[in-house]
Scaffold this motif. Structure first.
Motif, PDB file in Angstrom:
ATOM      1  N   ALA A   1       0.845  -1.207   0.000  1.00  0.00           N
ATOM      2  CA  ALA A   1       0.000   0.000   0.000  1.00  0.00           C
ATOM      3  C   ALA A   1       0.876   1.251   0.000  1.00  0.00           C
ATOM      4  N   SER A   2       1.920   1.252   0.831  1.00  0.00           N
ATOM      5  CA  SER A   2       2.779   2.440   0.925  1.00  0.00           C
ATOM      6  C   SER A   2       3.440   2.719  -0.418  1.00  0.00           C
ATOM      7  N   LEU A   3       3.944   1.685  -1.066  1.00  0.00           N
ATOM      8  CA  LEU A   3       4.642   1.915  -2.335  1.00  0.00           C
ATOM      9  C   LEU A   3       3.688   2.349  -3.440  1.00  0.00           C
ATOM     10  N   GLN A   4       2.491   1.826  -3.442  1.00  0.00           N
ATOM     11  CA  GLN A   4       1.527   2.310  -4.444  1.00  0.00           C
ATOM     12  C   GLN A   4       1.283   3.801  -4.253  1.00  0.00           C
ATOM     13  N   ASP A   5       1.190   4.196  -2.991  1.00  0.00           N
ATOM     14  CA  ASP A   5       0.952   5.602  -2.662  1.00  0.00           C
ATOM     15  C   ASP A   5       2.139   6.471  -3.084  1.00  0.00           C
ATOM     16  N   ILE A   6       3.325   5.991  -2.785  1.00  0.00           N
ATOM     17  CA  ILE A   6       4.553   6.748  -3.069  1.00  0.00           C
ATOM     18  C   ILE A   6       4.751   6.871  -4.587  1.00  0.00           C
ATOM     19  N   ILE A   7       4.510   5.790  -5.295  1.00  0.00           N
ATOM     20  CA  ILE A   7       4.715   5.814  -6.746  1.00  0.00           C
ATOM     21  C   ILE A   7       3.634   6.663  -7.426  1.00  0.00           C
ATOM     22  N   ARG A   8       2.413   6.586  -6.891  1.00  0.00           N
ATOM     23  CA  ARG A   8       1.354   7.454  -7.440  1.00  0.00           C
ATOM     24  C   ARG A   8       1.745   8.923  -7.275  1.00  0.00           C
ATOM     25  N   ARG A   9       2.240   9.272  -6.098  1.00  0.00           N
ATOM     26  CA  ARG A   9       2.624  10.664  -5.839  1.00  0.00           C
ATOM     27  C   ARG A   9       3.750  11.079  -6.787  1.00  0.00           C
ATOM     28  N   PHE A  10       4.695  10.199  -7.011  1.00  0.00           N
ATOM     29  CA  PHE A  10       5.801  10.512  -7.910  1.00  0.00           C
ATOM     30  C   PHE A  10       5.283  10.706  -9.334  1.00  0.00           C
ATOM     31  N   LYS A  11       4.416   9.811  -9.767  1.00  0.00           N
ATOM     32  CA  LYS A  11       3.936   9.877 -11.154  1.00  0.00           C
ATOM     33  C   LYS A  11       3.041  11.086 -11.409  1.00  0.00           C
ATOM     34  N   ASP A  12       2.454  11.630 -10.335  1.00  0.00           N
ATOM     35  CA  ASP A  12       1.650  12.851 -10.468  1.00  0.00           C
ATOM     36  C   ASP A  12       2.438  13.963 -11.144  1.00  0.00           C
ATOM     37  N   SER A  13       3.748  14.007 -10.889  1.00  0.00           N
ATOM     38  CA  SER A  13       4.500  15.121 -11.450  1.00  0.00           C
ATOM     39  C   SER A  13       5.732  14.682 -12.258  1.00  0.00           C
ATOM     40  N   HIS A  14       5.809  13.393 -12.586  1.00  0.00           N
ATOM     41  CA  HIS A  14       6.945  12.922 -13.392  1.00  0.00           C
ATOM     42  C   HIS A  14       6.455  11.924 -14.423  1.00  0.00           C
ATOM     43  N   SER A  15       6.992  12.022 -15.618  1.00  0.00           N
ATOM     44  CA  SER A  15       6.457  11.159 -16.677  1.00  0.00           C
ATOM     45  C   SER A  15       7.245   9.855 -16.842  1.00  0.00           C
ATOM     46  N   ASN A  16       8.451   9.795 -16.298  1.00  0.00           N
ATOM     47  CA  ASN A  16       9.159   8.515 -16.322  1.00  0.00           C
ATOM     48  C   ASN A  16       9.955   8.367 -15.032  1.00  0.00           C
ATOM     49  N   PHE A  17      10.698   7.240 -14.908  1.00  0.00           N
ATOM     50  CA  PHE A  17      11.332   6.950 -13.621  1.00  0.00           C
ATOM     51  C   PHE A  17      12.769   7.459 -13.508  1.00  0.00           C
ATOM     52  N   ASP A  18      13.216   8.243 -14.514  1.00  0.00           N
ATOM     53  CA  ASP A  18      14.606   8.716 -14.485  1.00  0.00           C
ATOM     54  C   ASP A  18      14.946   9.428 -13.182  1.00  0.00           C
ATOM     55  N   ASP A  19      14.007  10.247 -12.722  1.00  0.00           N
ATOM     56  CA  ASP A  19      14.282  11.080 -11.549  1.00  0.00           C
ATOM     57  C   ASP A  19      13.946  10.408 -10.225  1.00  0.00           C
ATOM     58  N   PHE A  20      13.478   9.173 -10.294  1.00  0.00           N
ATOM     59  CA  PHE A  20      12.983   8.550  -9.062  1.00  0.00           C
ATOM     60  C   PHE A  20      13.989   8.643  -7.898  1.00  0.00           C
ATOM     61  N   PRO A  21      15.253   8.258  -8.107  1.00  0.00           N
ATOM     62  CA  PRO A  21      16.208   8.327  -6.985  1.00  0.00           C
ATOM     63  C   PRO A  21      16.514   9.752  -6.532  1.00  0.00           C
ATOM     64  N   GLU A  22      16.231  10.732  -7.389  1.00  0.00           N
ATOM     65  CA  GLU A  22      16.477  12.121  -6.963  1.00  0.00           C
ATOM     66  C   GLU A  22      15.300  12.660  -6.157  1.00  0.00           C
ATOM     67  N   LYS A  23      14.193  11.931  -6.197  1.00  0.00           N
ATOM     68  CA  LYS A  23      12.984  12.439  -5.531  1.00  0.00           C
ATOM     69  C   LYS A  23      12.505  11.575  -4.372  1.00  0.00           C
ATOM     70  N   VAL A  24      13.015  10.377  -4.305  1.00  0.00           N
ATOM     71  CA  VAL A  24      12.476   9.431  -3.320  1.00  0.00           C
ATOM     72  C   VAL A  24      13.599   8.750  -2.528  1.00  0.00           C
ATOM     73  N   ALA A  25      13.509   8.833  -1.185  1.00  0.00           N
ATOM     74  CA  ALA A  25      14.393   8.039  -0.325  1.00  0.00           C
ATOM     75  C   ALA A  25      13.507   7.161   0.546  1.00  0.00           C
ATOM     76  N   LEU A  26      13.842   5.868   0.601  1.00  0.00           N
ATOM     77  CA  LEU A  26      13.036   4.932   1.396  1.00  0.00           C
ATOM     78  C   LEU A  26      13.865   4.413   2.558  1.00  0.00           C
ATOM     79  N   GLN A  27      13.378   4.642   3.768  1.00  0.00           N
ATOM     80  CA  GLN A  27      14.115   4.230   4.961  1.00  0.00           C
ATOM     81  C   GLN A  27      13.461   2.982   5.546  1.00  0.00           C
ATOM     82  N   LEU A  28      14.236   1.913   5.679  1.00  0.00           N
ATOM     83  CA  LEU A  28      13.719   0.666   6.251  1.00  0.00           C
ATOM     84  C   LEU A  28      14.025   0.635   7.748  1.00  0.00           C
ATOM     85  N   ASN A  29      12.983   0.702   8.560  1.00  0.00           N
ATOM     86  CA  ASN A  29      13.180   0.659  10.000  1.00  0.00           C
ATOM     87  C   ASN A  29      13.279  -0.808  10.427  1.00  0.00           C
ATOM     88  N   ASP A  30      14.494  -1.269  10.520  1.00  0.00           N
ATOM     89  CA  ASP A  30      14.818  -2.675  10.718  1.00  0.00           C
ATOM     90  C   ASP A  30      14.414  -3.476   9.465  1.00  0.00           C
TER      91      ASP A  30
END
Ligand code: 26M
Length: 818
Positions: free
Chosen positions: A295-324
């Motif tokens: 669910a979280s990733l669908q939400d995060i990717i939807r938010r990213f795609k709202d303002s980006h047309s491809n995944f080139d910028d994904f690492p410049e816009k998204v950091a994912l922190q794994l708590n353990d």
């Protein structure tokens, strides 16, 4: 036309009063002329909620406009505690509310007590997440927290005849004003089924045909920063039945059964696992992990795609922190979405994955590392298993090129464990796929590099780092200790330390000032009185505020050595009993306070609780002892209890066997509140020593580097006579329940003393004696206490978060204008 500022709710007392009364009438649906404390709390909370929502909206709009790189903090646990006081303090309108309420005939403090804790977590890891959310908001970082909205939080602990019993924490019973249900923010989450090959563009591709689908519904919890308009989101997911499944069973006519089956979907988010040590390969737990990750990733990717047309910028816009490792299925899920759904080629997807994940581990114990049985994963998430195998294949091939055919090492480092039960090592998955692996204190990181993850460190030294934990001074001083907070502001001449905690160091130069000493002692005494009242109300035990309040509160674990504390108390008791009456005047009176929950299946931890209560029963009813020694077990230890106990403690114990506590954060909360520490050199305590100096605390015990050799010597180690004699008292039934305590005694005697209680006993007693001596000299004690607070600046989560932001996540503040 409204001016810009007219848009905002006003916060003068009469506007607040009107708001509260309106909520009494229209939200709580009671008469505005007659409502009780709980109803007043509900109305008050809704009025605060309105103000949170305003700021939260503005923040979200601002983030959207600026489109900064965002940090997504994925955690299966958040121990938020209560929200009311924290919110009004961060919003800067506590006093206005207090005034408004007074005129209505209510006291703010009394209403704040009406709120129950949000206990969606077990212990240290979960409270750390909550502290870090507060810092992320306060420091204006574009951050989202993601987690699960459990219907049952951590169990309530009830003590009956001295034994722990667990009761369900159905915390949503009276509604939760701090969340906003987002009925339109929902995502389908799929499970089970099969994976098929499909023809695609002349080649083949994998298609997952799921067998079950549930719906994830978002509940947003606004997290206000202090002294800023920024208010970020903690988005928690609840499971609901999906409309898209099961049409078949409805069509077959068994309507009632079909409805009952749908209902089962909700069990996914129903209960928090109450264990904070070991992984048990339970299907429901794995389902929870994937449900929240998907669910979280669908939400995060939807938010990213709202303002980006491809995944080139994904690492410049998204950091994912794994708590353990708990959310580490996110790695396979990102690969799956990018490859199977977004049709990126594998290598491009892999390149993205390698740039976005960072992983923090919170344990040193190998049994704490999650291993998911392959059979389980194959049935629940067949496509993810394939992806993990593929990642592992490529990685092992690369590894062979680097280290050669060292099969032992290759097999240790593999993501897949080929043991009796073939399983996936989640920590290995997280390390291989993250750009950074953080420990939670310096010595923890050393242990990771030299023991737990040695092979990986040798391969990728650059990946390993640490960010020493911290706690938020907003909750742990300002909310929980208002009188100390006012005193600090008065003596520093500013409230700026609330956002810039290094300023606390300014107290150092006043540490000998007699006027400060007097006020400091006054504040401490008032807090002790508050705690004494609580103890009496809860247990009937009357304690003297002139005694030293000696506290150990944390989850019950063998390695945390509550047993060492209890055995020390038995020794103290025995000494008093054997003293000449005339010598008893020399004893420094103590109130020993122990609190904490044992995981329901952790037998030894439960016996420790029973022993504590049995010893308390004996001591507290012994007229020979009177006020010289009391022992209190505080039931149902949680965040709110901590807020009450910590400010009233003179001495606190952090006495884990060296090399076992990854960090510890309780020590920091006590330190900030001017409580002295009696501790081993373990976890973050090592760094506390560097800040305040060993002269300002009571240290004892084997050092980390000595522990392995001591264990080897085990049975041949000489144990002090006093130790043997206190254990004998327990064995002989001096406190009753002889048979029940036998296995507990066996754990520390006859060469089985894995946690070195016997070895450390002598130096523990010496440290306790040093604490007694210092307590008699109240001037010295007060100076040490002031220096503890003054030296606590480094242990704010603001510092931790700034380090993460700069070194690990590469994000910058994004401040919402007023
Ligand atoms: C794992 C699998 C299944 C169910 C539950 C778990 C699990 C849940 C919580 C395992 C461990 C959990 O927490 C561990 C924890 O709280 N660790 C503590 O983290 C603190 C914050 O970094 C440190 O300060 C403590 O030293 C560390 O013990």
């Amino acid at each position: 036309m409204f001016g810009l500022m007219d848009r905002f709710l006003k916060s003068d007392p009469s506007s607040l009063q009107k708001d509260i009364l309106d909520h009494v009438e229209y939200t709580v649906a009671r008469s505005r002329f007659s409502f009780d404390d709980f109803e007043a709390y509900q109305a008050l909370a809704h009025s605060v909620r309105d103000r949170l929502i305003e700021r939260w909206h503005d923040t979200q709009i601002h983030f959207k406009k600026k489109d900064p790189k965002r940090i997504y903090f994925l955690s299966l646990e958040f121990l938020m505690g209560r929200s009311l006081s924290n919110s009004v303090i961060n919003l800067g309108i506590r006093d206005q509310y207090a005034d408004a309420l007074k005129e209505l005939g209510f006291e703010f403090e009394v209403l704040a007590e009406q709120e129950g804790d949000a206990a969606l977590g077990n212990g240290g890891l979960a409270r750390l997440s909550a502290c870090q959310m507060d810092s992320l908001a306060t420091m204006d970082y574009p951050a989202w927290g993601y987690g699960l909205r459990y219907q049952y939080g951590l169990f309530r602990q009830v003590i009956l005849d001295g034994y722990q019993h667990e009761q369900p924490d159905y915390w949503l019973n009276f509604g939760n004003p701090w969340e906003i249900e987002r009925v339109h923010v929902t995502y389908p989450v799929k499970f089970y089924g099969t994976v098929e090959d499909e023809n695609f563009n002349g080649g083949k591709r994998k298609v997952w045909l799921p067998g079950e689908m549930v719906e994830a519904v978002a509940y947003d919890n606004p997290i206000p920063g202090h002294g800023t308009r920024n208010t970020i989101t903690l988005r928690l997911w609840a499971a609901k039945p999906s409309d898209q499944i099961d049409m078949e069973s409805f069509n077959t006519g068994d309507y009632i059964n079909a409805v009952v089956n749908r209902q089962r979907a909700e069990t996914i988010s129903s209960v928090l696992y109450p264990d904070d040590r070991s992984y048990q390969g339970k299907e429901l737990r794995l389902k929870q992990q994937y449900f929240f990750v998907s669910a979280s990733l669908q939400d995060i990717i939807r938010r990213f795609k709202d303002s980006h047309s491809n995944f080139d910028d994904f690492p410049e816009k998204v950091a994912l922190q794994l708590n353990d490792t708990h959310p580490s299925l996110a790695i396979a899920e990102v690969m799956r979405v990018l490859v199977d759904e977004e049709h990126l080629d594998w290598n491009r997807a892999w390149g993205i994955v390698c740039k976005i994940f960072s992983f923090t581990t919170h344990t040193v114990l190998p049994e704490g590392l999650e291993k998911v049985p392959v059979d389980l994963l194959e049935s629940l998430l067949p496509r993810h298993l394939q992806i993990i195998y593929d990642i592992n294949f490529d990685y092992i091939e690369e590894l062979k090129k680097k280290i050669g055919l060292d099969y032992d090492r290759l097999s240790r480092m593999s993501i897949v464990e080929d043991g009796a039960v073939k399983s996936i090592r989640m920590a290995n998955l997280a390390i291989v796929c993250s750009h950074t692996v953080n420990g939670v204190s310096r010595v923890h990181s050393e242990l990771l590099k030299t023991r737990v993850f040695k092979d990986f460190y040798e391969l990728w030294p650059h990946k390993f780092d640490y960010k020493t934990n911290g706690v938020t001074q907003r909750r742990w001083i300002v909310v929980s200790n208002p009188s100390l907070s006012a005193l600090i502001s008065k003596w520093l001449g500013t409230e700026a330390w609330i956002r810039d905690v290094d300023l606390l160091a300014g107290l150092q130069e006043q540490a000998a000032n007699v006027d400060l000493h007097e006020e400091w002692r006054m504040v401490r005494k008032v807090n002790k009185m508050r705690l004494a009242e609580y103890i009496e109300a809860m247990s009937g035990i009357k304690v003297s505020v002139n005694a030293m309040f000696d506290v150990q509160i944390k989850r019950i674990h063998e390695y945390k050595r509550q047993l060492l504390n209890i055995l020390g108390i038995i020794h103290r008791y025995d000494c008093i009993k054997n003293m000449e009456k005339s010598d008893r005047t020399k004893v420094v009176p103590r109130v020993c306070i122990i609190g904490g929950k044992a995981a329901p299946g952790y037998e030894i931890a439960k016996k420790i609780i029973k022993l504590c209560n049995a010893v308390a029963e004996k001591i507290n009813n012994d007229p020979d002892v009177g006020d010289l020694l009391k022992l209190v077990f505080i039931p149902d230890y949680n965040v709110s209890v901590a807020e009450l106990v910590i400010p009233g403690a003179d001495l606190s114990q952090h006495i884990s066997t060296a090399g076992h506590e990854a960090s510890g954060t309780g020590n920091m909360k006590f330190l900030m509140n001017g409580c002295l520490l009696l501790a081993t050199e373990d976890g973050s305590t090592v760094e506390i020593i560097e800040e305040i100096g060993e002269d300002n605390m009571f240290l004892f015990g084997a050092k980390m580097h000595e522990v392995p050799a001591l264990r080897v010597k085990g049975p041949t180690l000489k144990v002090p006579l006093q130790f043997a004699s206190v254990v004998r008292m327990v064995r002989d039934g001096y406190f009753g329940f002889q048979d029940y305590f036998e296995s507990l005694c066996d754990k520390v005697e006859g060469g089985n003393d894995f946690y070195l209680l016997g070895y450390d006993f002598q130096s523990y007693l010496e440290a306790q004696a040093a604490a007694d001596k210092a307590f008699v000299d109240q001037e010295k004690w007060t100076r040490m206490s002031i220096l503890s607070t003054a030296g606590s600046g480094r242990f704010s989560s603001d510092r931790t978060i700034e380090e993460y932001a700069e070194k690990t996540w590469g994000i910058e503040p994004c401040k919402c204008p007023f």
